[in-house]
Scaffold this motif. Structure first.
Motif, PDB file in Angstrom:
ATOM      1  N   ALA A  74      12.584  11.628 -13.701  1.00 52.44           N
ATOM      2  CA  ALA A  74      11.334  11.418 -14.443  1.00 52.44           C
ATOM      3  C   ALA A  74      10.144  12.002 -13.689  1.00 52.44           C
ATOM      4  CB  ALA A  74      11.132   9.922 -14.693  1.00 52.44           C
ATOM      5  N   ARG A  75      10.178  11.913 -12.350  1.00 50.07           N
ATOM      6  CA  ARG A  75       9.087  12.477 -11.560  1.00 50.07           C
ATOM      7  C   ARG A  75       9.047  13.996 -11.693  1.00 50.07           C
ATOM      8  NH1 ARG A  75       8.892  11.479  -5.104  1.00 50.07           N
ATOM      9  NH2 ARG A  75      11.030  12.250  -5.365  1.00 50.07           N
ATOM     10  N   ALA A  76      10.204  14.640 -11.682  1.00 47.40           N
ATOM     11  CA  ALA A  76      10.234  16.086 -11.828  1.00 47.40           C
ATOM     12  C   ALA A  76       9.730  16.528 -13.200  1.00 47.40           C
ATOM     13  CB  ALA A  76      11.658  16.598 -11.602  1.00 47.40           C
ATOM     14  N   GLU A  77      10.107  15.779 -14.233  1.00 41.64           N
ATOM     15  CA  GLU A  77       9.641  16.119 -15.582  1.00 41.64           C
ATOM     16  C   GLU A  77       8.127  15.944 -15.697  1.00 41.64           C
ATOM     17  OE1 GLU A  77      10.542  14.848 -20.238  1.00 41.64           O
ATOM     18  OE2 GLU A  77      11.688  13.985 -18.567  1.00 41.64           O
ATOM     19  N   PHE A  78       7.609  14.892 -15.095  1.00 40.61           N
ATOM     20  CA  PHE A  78       6.166  14.675 -15.119  1.00 40.61           C
ATOM     21  C   PHE A  78       5.421  15.775 -14.361  1.00 40.61           C
ATOM     22  CE2 PHE A  78       2.470  12.813 -12.863  1.00 40.61           C
ATOM     23  CZ  PHE A  78       1.651  12.561 -13.941  1.00 40.61           C
ATOM     24  N   ALA A  79       5.961  16.160 -13.192  1.00 39.64           N
ATOM     25  CA  ALA A  79       5.308  17.215 -12.410  1.00 39.64           C
ATOM     26  C   ALA A  79       5.299  18.535 -13.159  1.00 39.64           C
ATOM     27  CB  ALA A  79       6.020  17.358 -11.064  1.00 39.64           C
ATOM     28  N   ALA A  80       6.407  18.853 -13.840  1.00 38.90           N
ATOM     29  CA  ALA A  80       6.440  20.102 -14.602  1.00 38.90           C
ATOM     30  C   ALA A  80       5.466  20.069 -15.770  1.00 38.90           C
ATOM     31  CB  ALA A  80       7.865  20.349 -15.108  1.00 38.90           C
ATOM     32  N   SER A  81       5.273  18.906 -16.380  1.00 41.94           N
ATOM     33  CA  SER A  81       4.380  18.805 -17.534  1.00 41.94           C
ATOM     34  C   SER A  81       2.922  18.943 -17.123  1.00 41.94           C
ATOM     35  CB  SER A  81       4.610  17.477 -18.249  1.00 41.94           C
ATOM     36  OG  SER A  81       3.761  17.360 -19.375  1.00 41.94           O
ATOM     37  N   ILE A  82       2.507  18.301 -16.029  1.00 42.08           N
ATOM     38  CA  ILE A  82       1.094  18.344 -15.634  1.00 42.08           C
ATOM     39  C   ILE A  82       0.726  19.670 -14.987  1.00 42.08           C
ATOM     40  CG2 ILE A  82       0.967  15.847 -15.359  1.00 42.08           C
ATOM     41  CD1 ILE A  82       1.282  16.219 -12.371  1.00 42.08           C
ATOM     42  N   ASP A  83       1.733  20.484 -14.642  1.00 47.09           N
ATOM     43  CA  ASP A  83       1.436  21.797 -14.072  1.00 47.09           C
ATOM     44  C   ASP A  83       1.146  22.845 -15.133  1.00 47.09           C
ATOM     45  OD1 ASP A  83       1.633  20.998 -11.461  1.00 47.09           O
ATOM     46  OD2 ASP A  83       3.762  21.485 -11.278  1.00 47.09           O
ATOM     47  N   SER A  84       1.188  22.512 -16.406  1.00 43.85           N
ATOM     48  CA  SER A  84       0.983  23.484 -17.472  1.00 43.85           C
ATOM     49  C   SER A  84      -0.483  23.900 -17.550  1.00 43.85           C
ATOM     50  CB  SER A  84       1.435  22.895 -18.814  1.00 43.85           C
ATOM     51  OG  SER A  84       0.628  21.779 -19.151  1.00 43.85           O
ATOM     52  N   THR A  85      -0.688  25.088 -18.105  1.00 44.32           N
ATOM     53  CA  THR A  85      -2.043  25.607 -18.268  1.00 44.32           C
ATOM     54  C   THR A  85      -2.837  24.785 -19.275  1.00 44.32           C
ATOM     55  OG1 THR A  85      -1.172  27.814 -17.802  1.00 44.32           O
ATOM     56  CG2 THR A  85      -3.344  27.693 -18.800  1.00 44.32           C
ATOM     57  N   ALA A  86      -2.140  24.249 -20.281  1.00 44.07           N
ATOM     58  CA  ALA A  86      -2.826  23.455 -21.301  1.00 44.07           C
ATOM     59  C   ALA A  86      -3.515  22.245 -20.689  1.00 44.07           C
ATOM     60  CB  ALA A  86      -1.838  23.026 -22.371  1.00 44.07           C
ATOM     61  N   VAL A  87      -2.891  21.603 -19.715  1.00 42.81           N
ATOM     62  CA  VAL A  87      -3.496  20.431 -19.074  1.00 42.81           C
ATOM     63  C   VAL A  87      -4.738  20.837 -18.295  1.00 42.81           C
ATOM     64  CG1 VAL A  87      -3.120  18.630 -17.349  1.00 42.81           C
ATOM     65  CG2 VAL A  87      -1.333  19.177 -18.989  1.00 42.81           C
ATOM     66  N   SER A  88      -4.651  21.932 -17.557  1.00 43.88           N
ATOM     67  CA  SER A  88      -5.809  22.355 -16.776  1.00 43.88           C
ATOM     68  C   SER A  88      -6.989  22.741 -17.661  1.00 43.88           C
ATOM     69  CB  SER A  88      -5.421  23.536 -15.881  1.00 43.88           C
ATOM     70  OG  SER A  88      -4.998  24.631 -16.679  1.00 43.88           O
ATOM     71  N   LEU A  89      -6.724  23.207 -18.869  1.00 42.53           N
ATOM     72  CA  LEU A  89      -7.805  23.564 -19.785  1.00 42.53           C
ATOM     73  C   LEU A  89      -8.350  22.348 -20.520  1.00 42.53           C
ATOM     74  CD1 LEU A  89      -6.391  26.852 -21.352  1.00 42.53           C
ATOM     75  CD2 LEU A  89      -8.150  26.645 -19.587  1.00 42.53           C
ATOM     76  N   ALA A  90      -7.498  21.404 -20.883  1.00 41.67           N
ATOM     77  CA  ALA A  90      -7.932  20.262 -21.692  1.00 41.67           C
ATOM     78  C   ALA A  90      -8.499  19.127 -20.861  1.00 41.67           C
ATOM     79  CB  ALA A  90      -6.763  19.759 -22.530  1.00 41.67           C
ATOM     80  N   ALA A  91      -8.041  18.939 -19.654  1.00 42.60           N
ATOM     81  CA  ALA A  91      -8.450  17.803 -18.835  1.00 42.60           C
ATOM     82  C   ALA A  91      -9.812  18.054 -18.195  1.00 42.60           C
ATOM     83  CB  ALA A  91      -7.398  17.531 -17.759  1.00 42.60           C
ATOM     84  N   GLU A  92     -10.579  16.975 -18.063  1.00 39.66           N
ATOM     85  CA  GLU A  92     -11.857  17.058 -17.367  1.00 39.66           C
ATOM     86  C   GLU A  92     -11.629  16.966 -15.863  1.00 39.66           C
ATOM     87  OE1 GLU A  92     -14.322  14.004 -18.923  1.00 39.66           O
ATOM     88  OE2 GLU A  92     -14.529  14.936 -20.913  1.00 39.66           O
ATOM     89  N   ASP A  93     -12.729  17.169 -15.114  1.00 39.40           N
ATOM     90  CA  ASP A  93     -12.610  17.167 -13.657  1.00 39.40           C
ATOM     91  C   ASP A  93     -12.166  15.811 -13.130  1.00 39.40           C
ATOM     92  OD1 ASP A  93     -13.406  19.778 -13.702  1.00 39.40           O
ATOM     93  OD2 ASP A  93     -15.521  19.357 -13.250  1.00 39.40           O
ATOM     94  N   SER A  94     -12.692  14.734 -13.732  1.00 39.65           N
ATOM     95  CA  SER A  94     -12.303  13.405 -13.263  1.00 39.65           C
ATOM     96  C   SER A  94     -10.810  13.147 -13.486  1.00 39.65           C
ATOM     97  CB  SER A  94     -13.131  12.341 -13.988  1.00 39.65           C
ATOM     98  OG  SER A  94     -12.922  12.428 -15.400  1.00 39.65           O
TER      99      SER A  94
END
Length: 782
Positions: free
Chosen positions: A90-110
């Motif tokens: 589950a940790r590996a799946e979570f790490a792969a998901s949050i490393d996507s470009t979509a997260v870096s574009l959609a998420a705020e700095d906080s």
């Protein structure tokens, strides 16, 4: 030019990106709120949803760890190791998901800072496990600390996700986050109780901690539920009144009122585990359902943003969206049809066509319409290409079928011609045999022997065609044949047989069913060795019994072969490819491979230490027998030696005289022949064969006469000298050499009488011995 050669998907993607950029620039102010909501949806799918399984697995691992410590065990048992593996997945799946470009574009700095905190705490988890396994972690509270830190960082991340611009939605999101946090307090109390049950009772500190944990759970849950919308409150109230939840509350109350210093625990461990697991699972389900309803409430807000965008952007925005939709749908349909067409082409070339050709080659009747169903792509341009492809694959299958049928017909023609040629050659050999028996002129007899040799080689070529066509030659033996006769029979089918030296082969016989094929196989290998070695070198054939059967080695003194050529030749012999009429290279290897496969004979080429190539032929044990009978087998034909026995006798060194070879060649049954001279020394490739003694005629002295050193032509072939190997008395009465160009040489009547008398006596003796072997009475002089 590079963009012109790009794929359709790339071009359409580039068009869509350009339209999106134009639309985003024109309507950014209006879209800001909608982009925020879309970003929240992206964060929910890429960050929140993948973290839920990780949170649950961390809580389960924490419970098992504390229970392990409470039981006083060190290290990790199988159940804990399995749980850690699920947590890591589950940790590996979570790490792969949050490393996507979509997260870096959609998420705020906080939110990105909170995600970084989660990464840091997850990185410390492995070190915490090591401390727990080694016993350095201390008590249950210290062991639970690494898990609590990771879970706390996840809930802080959830708080950042819930920061929407819409105040009502943001409030409901924070409320759900608080309810989810209350679930964590219930899970902590369950983990604490797992250790207590494993040890058998509370410590004062643990009892106080349990009371605190239970109180926090109840407080946070009741506070959050009071702020829920009516629909969500109804769902949570139903959960609170469910049987597992009420049992957990009752057991919590009994544990809170329990005095840790008096008596056993008032709650059964198994009952507690089942009730809490069910309660936690139901609470997780209700919370996620509330989150889904919250996401559904976001949809109307997003629709309102889009409406305002339509009003602000006008028809231009409509055109942009319509272009995007049309491009996407058209591209999908186009790529789907092209992909289907591509797969059909690969299936035809890789599966259907080879399978149909193989079946036709085996003589099966193939229905082309069934094997090649038509592909339906519609009536548009792609459909027209599909129709053209249907015609192409029908034509390809038909042509392949015709070609396979043509190859089979050609093989049948080759087999028919080879059978006819074989029959004619057999008749020719019979005629030559009759002519040889009644011819008394030495020169004419020598020419007849040459014709006999040519006919035998023609027979081998005809048998090659039979083997290539997939059939077997008609020559068979019912009884075993001495191995020496088998090798001599192979020499009879070799053109430059005078360069072949037979070393001792032992008292071994070959079973009759394999005689013809082994003769053919050895003839091909010996012919190859003679052809690819210098004319002044000799080819040696030796054999001996080994553990796995009988091995025959054919060694030449040529230039040899490269290692890659040797490997390729051995591979072709061991696993021959399908025979094709299109090429004629290395047909001999193909014939050898087919003959060897028929009798499980192993043939391998290897480099010779003398600079040439050695062929190792291993006959299996079921094909060879030790010859315990000194006499030949009665009633079976032996591999006939060439009627060119005179030519064999004229070579230097000579192994047998003319009369012995002629007697071995003529009878229908095998005749015992003297073994070749043993311990024959090997000669260097650039040396001529050492002369051997030629026995004198009967009635003369027992001394042996050394023949003259043979002369060679400029091309390296031995120069044949008539009467060079006759007895000394005959050579003394006439000249030792004759001029080949001289037709009418003058001989005295005494010389002619001596020559004819010697020839007549040898012929009479040979026929007498042959007639004895055939069960007939010896005839008169003829």
């Amino acid at each position: 030019m590079r963009f012109r050669n790009a794929s359709v998907r790339s071009k359409v993607t580039a068009l869509i990106v350009s339209l999106i950029l134009l639309w985003a620039f024109a309507a950014w102010v209006t879209l800001r709120e909608g982009v925020n909501l879309l970003g929240a949806a992206t964060v929910d799918s890429q960050v929140v949803e993948p973290s839920e399984p990780l949170l649950v697995e961390l809580q389960r691992e924490r419970r098992q760890t504390i229970a392990r410590i409470g039981a006083g065990s060190r290290g990790a048992d199988k159940a804990l190791r399995d749980q850690r593996a699920r947590t890591d997945a589950a940790r590996a799946e979570f790490a792969a998901s949050i490393d996507s470009t979509a997260v870096s574009l959609a998420a705020e700095d906080s939110l990105m800072e909170r995600i970084a905190d989660v990464r840091a705490e997850l990185a410390k988890l492995d070190q915490g496990r090591k401390s727990i396994d080694s016993g350095r972690a201390g008590g249950a509270q210290a062991a639970a600390a690494p898990y609590n830190n990771v879970i706390d960082s996840l809930y802080q991340m959830y708080d950042s996700v819930a920061a929407f611009d819409d105040k009502e939605i943001a409030k409901d999101g924070r409320t759900l986050s608080q309810i989810h946090l209350s679930r964590e307090w219930l899970a902590r109390g369950d983990a604490l109780m797992a250790g207590v049950f494993a040890r058998g009772g509370f410590t004062p500190d643990e009892h106080a901690e349990f009371i605190t944990t239970a109180g926090v759970f109840r407080h946070t849950l009741s506070t959050a539920m009071s702020q829920l919308p009516d629909e969500d409150w109804t769902a949570f109230d139903r959960w609170m009144k469910s049987d597992p939840a009420t049992r957990v509350q009752a057991m919590e109350q009994r544990l809170i009122q329990h005095d840790p210093r008096v008596g056993p625990l008032p709650v059964d461990a198994e009952e507690w585990r089942k009730a809490t697991e069910s309660t936690l699972a139901d609470m997780q389900r209700v919370t996620l359902a509330a989150g889904d309803r919250l996401a559904e409430r976001i949809v109307p807000i997003a629709v309102g943003v889009v409406v305002r965008l339509l009003l602000a952007g006008g028809l231009g925005l409509v055109a942009v969206i319509a272009s995007i939709v049309l491009s996407i749908t058209t591209t999908r349909q186009l790529l789907a049809q092209l992909r289907k067409l591509r797969d059909a082409a690969h299936e035809l070339s890789d599966e259907r066509l080879p399978r149909v050709v193989e079946r036709i080659g085996h003589g099966e009747v193939v229905d082309v319409s069934k094997e090649v169903p038509d592909l339906d792509f519609g009536d548009n341009e792609i459909g027209q290409v599909g129709q053209a492809f249907n015609a192409v694959q029908h034509t390809a299958i038909s042509v392949a079928a015709e070609q396979a049928e043509l190859r089979r017909s050609i093989r049948d023609i080759l087999l028919s011609l080879a059978r006819r040629t074989q029959g004619l050659v057999h008749r020719q050999l019979t005629v030559l045999d009759v002519m040889e028996r009644r011819e008394t002129d030495p020169e004419e007899l020598k020419e007849l022997f040459r014709l006999d040799h040519l006919a035998i080689r023609m027979r081998r070529n005809a048998e090659n065609l039979i083997v290539l066509s997939g059939s077997s030659p008609a020559r068979t033996w019912r009884r075993s044949v001495p191995m020496l006769n088998v090798v001599r029979g192979a020499l009879a089918e070799v053109e430059d047989y005078t360069r072949v030296t037979i070393l001792p082969l032992g008292d071994v016989v070959l079973v009759g069913r394999a005689v013809g094929d082994v003769i053919h196989l050895l003839a091909e290998l010996i012919e190859n060795a003679v052809s690819f070695s210098p004319p002044y070198t000799a080819v040696q054939v030796s054999g001996q019994l080994v553990a796995n059967g009988y091995v025959i080695e054919i060694e030449d003194r040529g230039l040899g072969m490269k290692p890659e050529d040797l490997a390729s030749a051995n591979e072709r012999i061991a696993d021959p490819p399908e025979f094709r009429i299109t090429g004629t290279a290395r047909l001999g290897l193909y014939v050898v491979s087919q003959l060897a496969r028929r009798h499980d004979i192993q043939v391998r080429l290897k480099a010779s230490p003398y600079g040439g190539t050695t062929v190792v032929v291993l006959l299996p044990q079921d094909l060879v027998e030790v010859d315990t009978d000194p006499h030949p087998h009665e009633g079976e034909a032996s591999p006939a030696l060439p009627r060119r026995a005179v030519a064999v006798a004229e070579r230097a060194p000579a192994t047998h005289n003319v009369r012995q070879l002629k007697v071995a060649a003529d009878p229908a049954r095998p005749q015992p022949l003297p073994q070749p001279v043993r311990d024959q020394p090997r000669q260097a490739p650039n040396q001529q064969p050492a002369p051997r003694a030629v026995p004198a005629r009967t009635g003369e002295s027992e001394e042996t006469v050394e023949p003259k050193q043979p002369e060679f032509t400029p091309g390296g072939l031995p120069l044949r000298v008539p009467q060079a190997n006759l007895a000394p008395a005959l050579r003394e009465e006439g000249p030792s050499t004759l001029d080949d160009t001289e037709e009418d040489d003058e001989r005295s009547p005494e010389e002619i009488r001596a020559m004819m008398g010697s020839l007549q006596s040898g012929t009479r003796l040979g026929r007498t011995e042959a007639a004895k072997l055939m069960g007939e009475q010896p005839g008169g002089d003829s």
